[in-house]
Design a protein around this motif. Structure first.
Motif, mmCIF file in Angstrom:
data_model
loop_
_atom_site.group_PDB
_atom_site.id
_atom_site.type_symbol
_atom_site.label_atom_id
_atom_site.label_comp_id
_atom_site.label_asym_id
_atom_site.label_seq_id
_atom_site.Cartn_x
_atom_site.Cartn_y
_atom_site.Cartn_z
ATOM 1 N N ALA A 1 0.821 -1.209 0.000
ATOM 2 C CA ALA A 1 0.000 0.000 0.000
ATOM 3 C C ALA A 1 0.855 1.258 0.000
ATOM 4 N N ALA A 2 1.999 1.208 0.681
ATOM 5 C CA ALA A 2 2.843 2.390 0.802
ATOM 6 C C ALA A 2 3.770 2.584 -0.387
ATOM 7 N N PHE A 3 4.268 1.484 -0.983
ATOM 8 C CA PHE A 3 5.348 1.613 -1.953
ATOM 9 C C PHE A 3 5.058 1.046 -3.341
ATOM 10 N N ASP A 4 4.086 0.131 -3.466
ATOM 11 C CA ASP A 4 3.832 -0.458 -4.785
ATOM 12 C C ASP A 4 2.870 0.364 -5.627
ATOM 13 N N VAL A 5 2.094 1.243 -5.000
ATOM 14 C CA VAL A 5 1.180 2.120 -5.736
ATOM 15 C C VAL A 5 1.301 3.528 -5.179
ATOM 16 N N ASP A 6 0.893 4.480 -5.974
ATOM 17 C CA ASP A 6 0.896 5.876 -5.540
ATOM 18 C C ASP A 6 -0.519 6.243 -5.099
ATOM 19 N N GLN A 7 -0.690 6.612 -3.820
ATOM 20 C CA GLN A 7 -1.995 6.973 -3.263
ATOM 21 C C GLN A 7 -2.973 5.797 -3.395
ATOM 22 N N TYR A 8 -2.831 4.844 -2.499
ATOM 23 C CA TYR A 8 -3.608 3.605 -2.590
ATOM 24 C C TYR A 8 -5.117 3.841 -2.502
ATOM 25 N N GLU A 9 -5.569 4.883 -1.822
ATOM 26 C CA GLU A 9 -7.008 5.150 -1.748
ATOM 27 C C GLU A 9 -7.560 5.543 -3.120
ATOM 28 N N GLU A 10 -6.823 6.357 -3.847
ATOM 29 C CA GLU A 10 -7.228 6.713 -5.206
ATOM 30 C C GLU A 10 -7.155 5.494 -6.120
ATOM 31 N N PHE A 11 -6.168 4.635 -5.879
ATOM 32 C CA PHE A 11 -6.019 3.398 -6.648
ATOM 33 C C PHE A 11 -7.261 2.522 -6.482
ATOM 34 N N VAL A 12 -7.763 2.427 -5.255
ATOM 35 C CA VAL A 12 -8.977 1.648 -4.993
ATOM 36 C C VAL A 12 -10.148 2.200 -5.786
ATOM 37 N N ARG A 13 -10.296 3.516 -5.798
ATOM 38 C CA ARG A 13 -11.420 4.140 -6.504
ATOM 39 C C ARG A 13 -11.360 3.871 -8.004
ATOM 40 N N VAL A 14 -10.199 4.094 -8.598
ATOM 41 C CA VAL A 14 -10.074 3.954 -10.049
ATOM 42 C C VAL A 14 -10.257 2.498 -10.478
ATOM 43 N N GLN A 15 -9.624 1.578 -9.763
ATOM 44 C CA GLN A 15 -9.712 0.174 -10.148
ATOM 45 C C GLN A 15 -11.109 -0.396 -9.916
ATOM 46 N N THR A 16 -11.806 0.104 -8.911
ATOM 47 C CA THR A 16 -13.178 -0.345 -8.689
ATOM 48 C C THR A 16 -14.082 0.097 -9.829
ATOM 49 N N ASP A 17 -13.927 1.337 -10.267
ATOM 50 C CA ASP A 17 -14.714 1.818 -11.411
ATOM 51 C C ASP A 17 -14.417 0.994 -12.665
#
Length: 284
Positions: free
Chosen positions: A128-144
């Motif tokens: 969550a900290a190092f493999d993606v940038d801003q994991y909360e935004e990552f959750v939103r985009v990938q869910t959509d």
């Protein structure tokens, strides 16, 4: 380092006790020796103070030393570590995500509005900290993205009799399972654990909603009429058979046709039948 490493920091209360002793020693030294070099202990005190931190329940701190990941503290309490560690807080609590309604095309091209309710939490803090940038935004985009893919994999509904294809409207259990699997696969790179994923809203887009409603009503009317006709035919058959077997009346082909016609009109009509008393024969 590709995975989370759980770290055990020093007990903060023990180090706090040491800090109190250092402060007392410095004050006594200043009072009794008046040696200005004792003030150098201030550097040690500041150094020690900077190492204190608190981890709340269901929270964590990711430790990094000059760009190198050293571990994650998941135990809650009062701790002390190397003051040169940079600490990133990552919540381990379960979170709800209610996505925006998006307009997509279903499997057969009909525009629909759909959104998803997602329950998730961070499982691997390193990812969550190092493999993606801003994991909360990552959750939103990938869910959509997962919702759009899912909507294109199933029709909204089917109208043809005899078809048992899974649809977004009728196959909720299977569709939700497919949605959860798709989102889980997408979010694994960010160390996210998907606890639940399900469709929260599903409807035709406004531009075709009225047309589809009429289509659904027409299908329902046809299906109802079919059931009515099937029932009426059975009732007429039973009535004719009963009358014939009990020798109540003998039917020739004309009488039978007239009786069938009258019964079918009565049984299949939308309005209540208005009886007409016939004082003659069936032919009059």
């Amino acid at each position: 380092m590709k995975y989370e490493n759980k770290m055990k920091p020093n007990n903060g209360y023990i180090v706090l006790g040491v800090l109190v002793l250092v402060i007392i020693s410095m004050l006594l030294g200043i009072i009794f020796t008046e040696n200005p070099l004792i003030l150098a202990l201030l550097v040690v005190i500041v150094f020690i103070i900077k190492g204190f931190f608190i981890v709340n329940p269901n929270s964590s701190k990711v430790m990094v030393l000059f760009g190198a990941y050293k571990g994650t503290v998941k135990d809650n309490g009062f701790f002390w570590t190397n003051p040169f560690y940079s600490r990133q807080r990552i919540s381990l609590r379960a979170r709800n995500f209610y996505s925006e309604r998006v307009k997509v095309n279903d499997k057969i091209g009909n525009p629909i509005l759909i959104n998803v309710i997602l329950v998730w939490k961070v499982e691997d803090t390193y990812k969550a900290a190092f493999d993606v940038d801003q994991y909360e935004e990552f959750v939103r985009v990938q869910t959509d993205a997962a919702v759009r893919k899912l909507a294109g994999s199933y029709p909204y509904d089917n109208f043809a009799d005899g078809q048992h294809e899974v649809t977004l409207l009728s196959g909720m259990d299977e569709v939700n399972e497919a949605l959860e699997n798709e989102i889980t696969e997408r979010l694994a790179i960010a160390g996210i654990h998907v606890m639940e994923a399900r469709i929260g809203y599903l409807a035709y887009a406004p531009e075709i909603a009225s047309s589809m409603l009429k289509r659904q009503q027409a299908v329902a009317i046809v299906a109802a009429r079919k059931k009515i006709v099937e029932g009426a035919v059975g009732m007429v058959e039973d009535a004719l058979s009963k009358l014939s077997n009990d020798n109540i009346i003998d039917f020739d082909e004309d009488k039978k046709a007239s009786m069938v016609s009258n019964l079918m009109v009565v049984l299949c009509g939308d309005k209540e039948a208005t009886p007409v008393i016939n004082t003659g024969t069936l032919h009059s």
